[in-house]
Design an enzyme around this catalytic site. Structure first.
Site, PDB file in Angstrom:
ATOM      1  N   CYS A 132       0.780  -1.177   0.127  1.00  0.00           N
ATOM      2  CA  CYS A 132       0.022  -0.024  -0.106  1.00  0.00           C
ATOM      3  C   CYS A 132       0.969   1.197   0.030  1.00  0.00           C
ATOM      4  O   CYS A 132       1.301   1.791   0.898  1.00  0.00           O
ATOM      5  CB  CYS A 132      -1.010   0.138   1.341  1.00  0.00           C
ATOM      6  SG  CYS A 132      -2.013   1.380   1.409  1.00  0.00           S
ATOM      7  N   CYS A 135      -0.427   4.246   2.280  1.00  0.00           N
ATOM      8  CA  CYS A 135      -0.207   4.006   3.511  1.00  0.00           C
ATOM      9  C   CYS A 135       1.134   4.064   3.822  1.00  0.00           C
ATOM     10  O   CYS A 135       1.597   4.716   4.923  1.00  0.00           O
ATOM     11  CB  CYS A 135      -0.608   2.538   4.144  1.00  0.00           C
ATOM     12  SG  CYS A 135      -2.102   1.800   3.239  1.00  0.00           S
ATOM     13  N   ASP A 136       2.097   3.545   3.144  1.00  0.00           N
ATOM     14  CA  ASP A 136       3.459   3.542   3.649  1.00  0.00           C
ATOM     15  C   ASP A 136       4.469   4.354   3.001  1.00  0.00           C
ATOM     16  O   ASP A 136       5.782   4.505   3.399  1.00  0.00           O
ATOM     17  CB  ASP A 136       3.856   2.096   3.594  1.00  0.00           C
ATOM     18  CG  ASP A 136       3.221   0.902   4.491  1.00  0.00           C
ATOM     19  OD1 ASP A 136       2.626   1.506   5.551  1.00  0.00           O
ATOM     20  OD2 ASP A 136       3.010  -0.087   4.307  1.00  0.00           O
TER      21      ASP A 136
END
Ligand code: NAP
Length: 314
Positions: A132, A135-136
């Site tokens: 992701c 997200c990261d």
């Protein structure tokens, strides 16, 4: 017999559970093999509104679960072996819990990111391996990153990650990309993206502080190579978790459940779908939670006997 059974405990299912429980409908929530869903595979979540300092994915999901329990949601853990949506009440068989019946069902089983299945991959999730970018990506500022895949997701993630990374290497197992031309063109015109085509991933290499490289098979030279990197984003697609429904609900060609536009209603009255199992476009915790809320409100109105056409005008 339950008023409502919610299947799945990601942000969509737990939000639906909070709303159903607060409406005094005592939902039963079935937790599957990955309680909390995909967020439990990430570390810090920095884009869920309300947490200015970020929150661990697992903690966010724990909190949502506690919030649903506080209002009376009941939880059971088990693998669903069969579902019968052909007659009402609906029937579910759950391993260890026998046969359960419900007047309404909310499907929130999510989608699972596909993994490469190579050595070093699973043990380094959260230590440099991610599925992701949204997200990261932020954790890789100024670093060199690899994105694996040749579809639209890989192009999109690679492009997005150039906001943070010093260099993004796109690793794809073939010469031709599957991605649409517009996405390819956008990636190709990004000077921070370099290309390692015809490279099939073999092994994720890591040291004490996380990922250090990706071992690949070079199809052109017939030799192994090591591409050094600080992070590996795997973007080879998602699989919606709908197998247990055995085709009882219509899906699109990729297997995502179809809902009536602007609602969470499926073609079977009383069965609702929310979160990533019906969304391959946004796939965010906050958007999943939003559709979880919608599913609970749709289910509440269904249980009150309000016809769908009237709900549209509420
Ligand atoms: P996808 O189109 O199925 O592409 C998956 C890619 O991963 C393919 O290039 C495939 O290689 C590669 N791959 C699969 N298994 C692999 C393995 N074991 N090892 C190495 N490589 C592997 O998936 P997606 O990119 O997630 O897209 C899914 C759908 O969502 C598509 O319809 C796409 O158009 C859509 N989407 C649209 C947007 C957008 O419009 N903004 C963004 C993202 C996704 P091969 O090509 O060799 O099979």
């Amino acid at each position: 017999m339950y008023k409502s059974i919610i299947i799945g405990t990601g942000p969509a299912g737990l939000t639906a559970a909070i709303y159903m429980a607060r409406a005094n409908l005592n939902p039963l929530v079935i937790e599957g093999p990955q309680p909390g869903g995909q967020l439990t595979t990430t570390t810090e979540v920095e884009n869920f509104p309300g947490f200015p300092d970020g929150i661990l994915g697992s903690e966010l999901m724990d909190n949502m679960r506690k919030q649903a329990q506080r209002f009376g949601a009941e939880f059971r853990t088990g693998w669903i072996t069969s579902v019968d949506l052909s007659q009402k009440p609906f029937t579910l068989k759950v391993e260890g819990h026998g046969e359960l019946k419900a007047e309404s069902i909310i499907v929130s089983t999510g989608a699972s990111a596909r993994y490469l299945g190579i050595p070093g991959e699973q043990e380094n999730i959260g230590r440099g391996v991610s599925t992701c970018a949204t997200c990261d990506g932020f954790f890789f500022r100024g670093k060199k990153i690899i994105v694996v895949g040749g579809g639209d997701s890989a192009m999109e993630e690679a492009h997005f990650l150039t906001r943070f990374a010093s260099e993004v290497v796109l690793v794809h197992r073939r010469e031709e990309l599957r991605a649409s031309k517009i996405m390819q063109d956008r990636a190709r015109s990004n000077p921070k993206i370099t290309w390692s085509l015809n490279r099939a991933p073999l092994e994720v290499l890591a040291g004490e502080r996380g990922v250090t490289g990706l071992k690949v098979w070079n199809n052109e030279t017939g030799q192994e190579e090591i591409i050094e990197t600080d992070g590996i984003f795997i973007a080879i697609g998602h699989t919606p978790n709908t197998g247990f429904l055995a085709g009882q609900l219509p899906t699109d060609e990729q297997g995502y459940l179809l809902v009536h536009p602007g609602t969470t209603e499926t073609d079977i009255p009383g069965v609702f779908a929310c979160g990533d199992v019906q969304d391959h476009r946004y796939r965010q915790a906050i958007s999943a939670a939003g559709t979880g809320c919608m599913a609970a409100l749709d289910a509440e109105r269904y249980l009150e006997g309000i016809p769908a056409e009237e709900v549209l005008t509420l």
